[in-house]
Scaffold this motif. Structure first.
Motif, PDB file in Angstrom:
ATOM      1  N   TYR A 221       0.863  -1.180   0.000  1.00 12.78           N
ATOM      2  CA  TYR A 221       0.000   0.000   0.000  1.00 12.78           C
ATOM      3  C   TYR A 221       0.901   1.231   0.000  1.00 12.78           C
ATOM      4  CZ  TYR A 221       0.797   0.383   5.088  1.00 12.78           C
ATOM      5  OH  TYR A 221       1.352   0.507   6.330  1.00 12.78           O
ATOM      6  N   CYS A 250     -11.756   8.020  -3.780  1.00 13.59           N
ATOM      7  CA  CYS A 250     -10.574   7.154  -3.880  1.00 13.59           C
ATOM      8  C   CYS A 250     -10.774   5.800  -3.196  1.00 13.59           C
ATOM      9  CB  CYS A 250      -9.362   7.849  -3.261  1.00 13.59           C
ATOM     10  SG  CYS A 250      -8.877   9.365  -4.095  1.00 13.59           S
ATOM     11  N   HIS A 253     -10.041   2.345  -4.565  1.00  8.00           N
ATOM     12  CA  HIS A 253      -8.628   1.994  -4.724  1.00  8.00           C
ATOM     13  C   HIS A 253      -7.954   1.695  -3.379  1.00  8.00           C
ATOM     14  CE1 HIS A 253      -8.847   3.316  -8.916  1.00  8.00           C
ATOM     15  NE2 HIS A 253      -9.519   4.370  -8.472  1.00  8.00           N
ATOM     16  N   CYS A 254      -8.761   1.547  -2.330  1.00  2.00           N
ATOM     17  CA  CYS A 254      -8.221   1.350  -0.979  1.00  2.00           C
ATOM     18  C   CYS A 254      -8.618  -0.019  -0.427  1.00  2.00           C
ATOM     19  CB  CYS A 254      -8.745   2.428  -0.031  1.00  2.00           C
ATOM     20  SG  CYS A 254      -8.252   4.103  -0.462  1.00  2.00           S
ATOM     21  N   ASP A 255      -7.873  -0.475   0.574  1.00  2.00           N
ATOM     22  CA  ASP A 255      -8.244  -1.706   1.259  1.00  2.00           C
ATOM     23  C   ASP A 255      -9.243  -1.381   2.374  1.00  2.00           C
ATOM     24  OD1 ASP A 255      -6.789  -0.641   3.374  1.00  2.00           O
ATOM     25  OD2 ASP A 255      -5.091  -2.016   3.168  1.00  2.00           O
ATOM     26  N   VAL A 260      -4.273   3.157   0.533  1.00  2.00           N
ATOM     27  CA  VAL A 260      -4.280   3.202  -0.933  1.00  2.00           C
ATOM     28  C   VAL A 260      -3.441   2.059  -1.496  1.00  2.00           C
ATOM     29  CG1 VAL A 260      -3.630   4.558  -2.961  1.00  2.00           C
ATOM     30  CG2 VAL A 260      -4.625   5.687  -0.964  1.00  2.00           C
ATOM     31  N   MET A 261      -4.045   1.293  -2.390  1.00  2.00           N
ATOM     32  CA  MET A 261      -3.351   0.157  -3.000  1.00  2.00           C
ATOM     33  C   MET A 261      -2.926   0.442  -4.449  1.00  2.00           C
ATOM     34  SD  MET A 261      -5.849  -2.840  -1.503  1.00  2.00           S
ATOM     35  CE  MET A 261      -4.923  -4.171  -2.257  1.00  2.00           C
ATOM     36  N   ASN A 262      -3.348   1.564  -4.993  1.00  2.00           N
ATOM     37  CA  ASN A 262      -3.060   1.923  -6.377  1.00  2.00           C
ATOM     38  C   ASN A 262      -1.868   2.876  -6.405  1.00  2.00           C
ATOM     39  OD1 ASN A 262      -3.054   3.180  -8.948  1.00  2.00           O
ATOM     40  ND2 ASN A 262      -5.235   2.704  -9.230  1.00  2.00           N
ATOM     41  N   GLN A 263      -0.709   2.378  -6.847  1.00  2.00           N
ATOM     42  CA  GLN A 263       0.501   3.200  -6.835  1.00  2.00           C
ATOM     43  C   GLN A 263       0.387   4.389  -7.795  1.00  2.00           C
ATOM     44  OE1 GLN A 263       4.134   1.094  -7.711  1.00  2.00           O
ATOM     45  NE2 GLN A 263       5.433   2.752  -6.965  1.00  2.00           N
ATOM     46  N   ALA A 264      -0.248   4.180  -8.944  1.00  2.04           N
ATOM     47  CA  ALA A 264      -0.393   5.271  -9.912  1.00  2.04           C
ATOM     48  C   ALA A 264      -1.183   6.428  -9.312  1.00  2.04           C
ATOM     49  CB  ALA A 264      -1.078   4.758 -11.184  1.00  2.04           C
ATOM     50  N   LEU A 265      -2.208   6.096  -8.540  1.00  2.00           N
ATOM     51  CA  LEU A 265      -3.003   7.121  -7.873  1.00  2.00           C
ATOM     52  C   LEU A 265      -2.141   7.899  -6.889  1.00  2.00           C
ATOM     53  CD1 LEU A 265      -5.636   8.545  -7.045  1.00  2.00           C
ATOM     54  CD2 LEU A 265      -6.106   6.597  -5.523  1.00  2.00           C
ATOM     55  N   GLN A 494       6.142   3.552  -0.022  1.00  2.00           N
ATOM     56  CA  GLN A 494       5.594   2.216  -0.271  1.00  2.00           C
ATOM     57  C   GLN A 494       5.762   1.375   0.984  1.00  2.00           C
ATOM     58  OE1 GLN A 494       6.646   0.194  -3.964  1.00  2.00           O
ATOM     59  NE2 GLN A 494       6.699  -1.784  -2.911  1.00  2.00           N
TER      60      GLN A 494
END
Length: 665
Positions: A221, A250, A253-255, A260-265, A494
């Motif tokens: 995440y 958002c 895109h989260c757990d 946040v689990m989406n690195q691009a975001l 990260q």
């Protein structure tokens, strides 16, 4: 003649030392100068009778006999202390007044009460029994206690609670151990499968934690941190950090924990906020304070000693007993209270004076204390038969303590001295910033006054169990809503989700003392207090030790892990036996008996109903997953012998029978 019946010889000698001289020291008692006599038990000199005492055929383990429920309970003398019981019997017959001097807890209350009942003391004499409560074995403290005798009848609720627990443990342990052992033998498992009202749920906690760890799948995440620039009073550029709070848009895109689990975001947010204005949209600052942690009870001491010195619960208890009985440096250690009676305030100057003459580190702490302060520890309403563990009015200056004893004594002294230091004060700041449409949050503490925390500093960190670690200590400048700051850059961190941590001595004890966190039944959870626990202060260390001795648990460094046999046993048992729900409720009810909120029958009747159900369930369990080996138990002077017998329906070995008392827990 007054007869004092102490729980153990060391307490008996301490009582005699406070009574008139000359003394005549005999093997079983001490005659004092005014003709009174001090005698003692040697711990429990009576025990619950074996099942075969009730019915001879119970000696052979047979599922058809279960559950075994005595119509009239029988106690029997322990063979190794029978001569002491005989001596007490003769002394009781000649006594005009009996003084009950068991340890100041419910087990100590029951221990001597059982002896008085067993010896068939007359009703009149029994009603006149007085209670002597001693928590400090030094002679001045014992003399104070001798001047404060109370009617023993006032302590009957304690005794009834301990009696209910003793009988419940016998019923639960004897019946379910026989039921599940017999079922296990049908599958070829040639050993005793011990089940206990407390030990099995504790094992269940460890097994469940191990299963969570084994089945854990990590995932990455991403956190976005804004580096906010400001100028200090010297016009120098400084930085504080704020963490991004994902918006509702958002969340896909989260757990489940909104990470946040989406690195691009995350990268996109960091790029958007770099070199942008940061608008202060919310700001609160509060002056807060934290009072000193209360003095120790046994469990809280064991938890801190495990964290700081890697000592097991059993080791801490043994060290405390040495400090209490041998060195007389601390008060009664098996206490479940963290409070002190207000009349103890009169002893503060003397205790602090003795602390200044011992170890220099402790002495310095004591010299800097403000004895005019009175912490929340002094509260008569929260003190029952015993109070918190504190130092006594005795100097350790000329006492040869080993290093482990010094460590435990230091913890107890420091916790006591902390009651005479001012509160820890800090400024709590909650700040929200809007940067390029995103919300960034800071929660930070700024120390204003260390107060009692000066006693707990070690290499720049705090060593007390109450320290908070979830909020950063960083300086936030003087700001106001609508101020505009500068975001120098956005940074993406990260991270990886981590599995639950294995239990350690400290965390397992914490789980046992605050079991409500692990109870799943909502209705049971409602009736539990935060401090309701599994077992008692006196038994927790022994139960943990027992699970290791049986091979259900092992240590891997500081971690406590379950073995294959421990896991398989828990898997085979019904949830009611392996979760803390039922046992936690029972413990709460036992405490209610002490407080006269419920009676003995309201505890025992539901237990018997549950017992019948669980014995029936045992016959349906599948134990084929257990390894086809038997535990061996070492015995002095003899070769290892199996706890069980190779034939499924034969009687258990004598060694299995000798293990019965531990099984009940």
């Amino acid at each position: 003649m007054k007869l004092y019946i102490a729980e153990k010889p060391s307490l008996g000698r301490a009582i005699a030392a406070a009574l008139p001289k000359p003394h005549k020291n005999l093997k079983t008692h001490i005659e004092v100068g005014n003709g009174d006599i001090v005698t003692w038990c040697i711990g429990h000199i009576l025990e619950q009778a074996d099942p075969e005492v009730y019915q001879a055929h119970y000696k052979k383990w047979n599922a058809e006999h279960l559950p075994i429920v005595p119509e009239k309970w029988v106690l029997k003398p322990k063979s190794q202390t029978r001569s002491q019981l005989t001596a007490i019997k003769a002394l009781v017959k000649n006594a005009s007044q009996i003084i009950h001097a068991g340890d100041p807890d419910r087990e100590g209350q029951l221990l001597v009460d059982e002896v008085i009942d067993y010896l068939k003391v007359s009703k009149t004499k029994k009603q006149q029994v007085q209670r002597l409560l001693i928590s400090d074995l030094n002679t001045p403290a014992v003399k104070r206690s001798l001047n404060n005798l109370q009617s023993n009848m006032s302590f009957m609720p304690l005794s009834i609670s301990a009696l209910a627990r003793s009988r419940a443990d016998w019923l639960y342990g004897i019946n379910l151990t026989r039921a599940y052992t017999l079922q296990g033998q049908k599958s070829g498992y040639n050993s005793v499968l011990s089940v206990g009202r407390v030990q099995t749920p504790i094992l269940g906690l460890v097994v469940n934690r191990d299963n969570e760890i084994d089945n854990f799948t990590p995932h990455n995440y991403f956190e976005v941190v804004a580096h906010i620039q400001y100028q200090d009073e010297n016009q120098s550029n400084q930085i504080f950090k704020a963490k991004w709070k994902p918006s509702a848009a958002c969340l896909p895109h989260c757990d489940d924990n909104q990470r946040v689990m989406n690195q691009a975001l995350a990268n996109n947010v960091a790029e958007r906020i770099t070199n942008q204005d940061a608008l202060v949209t919310e700001l609160t600052k509060q002056n807060k304070k934290q009072n000193a942690p209360l003095p120790y009870n046994l469990s809280s001491l064991q938890i801190d000693a495990a964290k700081q010195f890697s000592l097991s619960a059993k080791m801490v208890l043994d060290l405390c007993q040495s400090l209490y009985e041998r060195h007389k440096l601390i008060t009664y250690p098996r206490s479940d209270s963290r409070y002190l009676p207000t009349d103890q305030l009169s002893q503060v100057p003397s205790i602090m004076k003795h602390l200044t003459s011992g170890d220099e580190k402790i002495a310095q702490m004591a010299r800097n204390a403000d004895m005019s302060l009175k912490s929340k520890a002094w509260n008569n309403s929260k003190v029952t038969a015993h109070h918190a563990i504190i130092p006594t009015e005795k100097s350790a200056a000329n006492i040869n303590l080993n290093q482990m004893e010094k460590n435990i004594y230091f913890l107890i002294c420091r916790q006591y001295i902390a009651q005479f230091y001012s509160a820890y004060q800090y400024l709590h700041c909650h700040l929200e910033l809007t940067i390029s449409g995103g919300i960034f949050v800071v929660n930070a503490n700024e120390v204003q006054q260390l107060g009692w925390k000066t006693l707990f500093q070690s290499k720049g960190k705090f060593a007390d169990s109450s320290s908070k670690t979830d909020e950063q200590e960083q300086h936030i400048p003087a700001l106001a809503v609508n101020d505009v700051l500068h975001c120098e850059k956005g940074e993406v961190l990260q991270k990886e989700t981590q599995p639950p941590k294995s239990f350690t001595d400290a965390t397992l004890l914490a789980a046992m003392t605050g079991i409500s966190r692990y109870v799943t039944d909502v209705e049971i959870k409602k009736v539990l207090k935060e401090t309701d626990g599994l077992g008692t202060e006196a038994t927790r260390a022994g139960i943990i030790d027992l699970l290791f001795n049986r091979g259900f648990l092992v240590r891997e460094g500081k971690a406590i892990k379950s073995t294959t046999v421990g896991k398989t046993l828990i898997k085979a048992l019904p949830d009611k036996a392996t979760t803390p729900d039922m046992t936690a409720q029972w413990e709460a009810t036992l405490n209610d008996i002490c407080e006269q909120k419920v009676n003995y029958q309201s505890f025992m009747q539901p237990l018997l109903s549950v017992l019948n159900t669980m014995v029936g369930q045992a016959k349906q369990q599948d134990f084929s997953g257990l390894p086809n080996v038997a535990f061996k138990r070492k015995t002095k002077g003899k070769s290892n012998r199996s706890w069980g017998n190779s034939k499924g329906n034969s009687k258990v070995s004598s060694k299995a029978k000798s293990n019965r008392k531990a099984t009940a827990s």
